[in-house]
Write an enzyme that holds these catalytic residues in place. Structure first.
Site, short mmCIF file in Angstrom:
data_model
loop_
_atom_site.label_atom_id
_atom_site.label_comp_id
_atom_site.label_asym_id
_atom_site.label_seq_id
_atom_site.Cartn_x
_atom_site.Cartn_y
_atom_site.Cartn_z
N HIS A 78 3.11 -5.51 -2.05
CA HIS A 78 4.15 -5.22 -1.29
C HIS A 78 4.45 -6.38 -0.10
CE1 HIS A 78 1.09 -3.81 2.04
NE2 HIS A 78 0.50 -3.41 0.99
N ASP A 80 5.70 -5.87 3.11
CA ASP A 80 5.48 -5.67 4.51
C ASP A 80 4.05 -5.44 5.21
OD1 ASP A 80 5.07 -3.32 2.96
OD2 ASP A 80 4.99 -1.64 4.60
N ASP A 140 -2.61 -8.36 3.65
CA ASP A 140 -2.45 -6.80 3.11
C ASP A 140 -0.87 -6.86 3.45
OD1 ASP A 140 -2.11 -4.36 2.05
OD2 ASP A 140 -3.00 -3.50 3.90
N GLU A 174 5.78 -0.41 1.90
CA GLU A 174 4.32 0.37 1.05
C GLU A 174 3.51 1.03 2.38
OE1 GLU A 174 0.43 0.43 -0.46
OE2 GLU A 174 1.24 -0.56 1.42
N GLU A 175 3.42 -0.08 3.52
CA GLU A 175 2.48 0.60 4.45
C GLU A 175 3.08 1.97 5.17
OE1 GLU A 175 -0.11 -0.63 4.84
OE2 GLU A 175 -0.26 -2.77 4.49
#
Length: 410
Positions: A78, A80, A140, A174-175
């Site tokens: 992802h 974001d 991440d 995604e977050e």
């Protein structure tokens, strides 16, 4: 792998925090900028079927280089970063050959300390990438993006490595639990995939929390404080009562392993209205239902006890445990385990104490376990990653592509 670190350092400069209160997709303009850059980079690499849609889902395909049929597999990360800490003006720093002790972050007093993070004791001699103590790093999941891109570039430059069709996907938001909302599984074209979105080296995960989000709204009455006696109802006091009513032993700071939790993630306070947001998490569906029932019971109890004001509750399901969707396909896990061991990485099979795009995608017909990136302390200013861990993740991606082909060779 020489481009891996350069890629990662370039990617983290894109400001791509997702915004939970914005219901557009993507939720932030920075994700559009990053998606466009990745789209161009995939084209420059010469991949097939490179696409970007109006919601900034980026896809591409590295075509098979073997004459026999091999199932198409995918790798997904992802774009974001989490809204928990600032992702603006990220200034990464490289700590070469770490030998222990505190690491100064930037020019201030903030440090990365092995006292607080004991895993640093196991990383002597490693090369670390940290923040400057003012933002998250963005590993991440920009580490996952960089590792996929680097592995694909390596496969292109080494055509002697056999592989089938390799599908690449980069997702927004995604977050905030929306990464799979508009993912076109049929267009993606893989029979199974791996999210590259885990933590320390060796992590291989095909179990995750069942997750829901609870919005607790506390309703009060605002009156000028000079004439408020008998009239004003301060919703912040009601919110405080509700927070205190929740079980302290079920918070993230008191749970581990397969234990679920109820996590207060944010609060928006005001006299007339206060909003509390909770994450409810449990590995068992029944456990999640029990947490929902507990919150409902606490709201009902507080409404009975309040003389003035009220509380309302709205619970939205986010994702389910992918275990039931992945376990019927054991070869997916076996290929990942074999590939790790071939790269001298000991597989560490453990549950994800969170969720990934892979959880949602598994229920959409694309079994999708999760693989490590080499990072630590995601979502905060103490986030860091090892260069060696990133290299190992990229190597594992290459090896998965190779072993999948060899598995299906006649």
């Amino acid at each position: 792998m020489e481009n891996l670190v350069e890629r990662f350092l370039r990617y983290v400069t894109f400001e791509t925090q997702s915004k939970p209160k914005n219901h557009h997709c993507p939720s932030s303009t920075g994700q559009k900028v990053f998606a466009q850059a990745l789209y161009q980079e995939l084209q420059d690499l010469g991949l097939a079927e490179v696409s970007i849609d109006d919601r900034c889902y980026v896809m591409a395909k590295l075509k098979s280089n073997v004459a026999f049929p091999v199932p198409a597999i995918g790798f997904i990360s992802h774009m974001d970063t989490a809204p928990d800490a600032s992702g603006k003006n990220v200034k990464p720093q490289i700590v070469e050959n770490y030998q222990g002790g505190d690491i100064a972050l930037g020019k201030g007093d903030e440090v990365l300390s092995p006292i607080q993070y004991p895993e640093l004791h196991t990383l002597h001699g490693y090369n670390l990438i940290t923040t400057d103590g003012t933002t998250l790093l963005g590993g991440d999941d920009k580490a996952g993006v960089a590792e996929i891109m680097t592995a694909i570039e390596y496969l292109i430059k080494h055509p002697e490595i056999p592989h089938g069709d390799i599908c690449i996907g980069f997702t927004p938001d995604e977050e905030i639990g929306r990464g799979a909302n508009h993912f076109d599984v049929e267009k993606f074209g893989a029979q199974w995939a791996y999210t590259i979105d885990g933590g320390p080296v060796g992590e291989l995960e095909f179990e995750n929390f069942n997750g829901s989000t609870a919005e607790v709204i506390c309703h009060g009455v605002s009156v000028h404080p000079g004439t408020a006696k008998g009239k004003l109802v301060n919703s912040m006091h009601i919110a405080a009562q509700f927070i205190q009513s929740m079980p302290a032993e079920q918070t993230p700071e008191h749970t581990e392993g397969y234990e679920g939790f109820i996590h207060l993630t944010s609060a928006k306070m005001g006299v007339a209205r206060s909003e509390l947001t909770y994450f409810l998490r449990d590995f068992e569906a029944q456990g999640l239902e029990e947490k929902k029932a507990l919150m409902n019971a606490k709201v009902e109890q507080l409404n009975r006890e309040l003389r003035k004001g009220s509380v309302s509750l709205n619970i939205t399901d986010s994702y389910s445990n992918m275990r039931d969707m992945v376990e019927p396909h054991p070869h997916i896990i076996e290929i990942a385990k074999e590939s790790m061991m071939a790269c001298h990485v000991e597989p560490l099979i453990k549950p994800i104490r969170g969720g990934t795009d892979g959880a949602r995608l598994s229920f959409m017909g694309l079994p999708c376990p999760n693989i490590f990136t080499g990072g630590y302390n995601f979502h905060g200013i103490h986030e860091f990653i090892t260069i060696e861990g990133m290299e190992q993740a990229a190597n594992v991606i290459v090896k998965i592509a190779e072993r999948t082909a060899s598995r299906y060779k006649a």
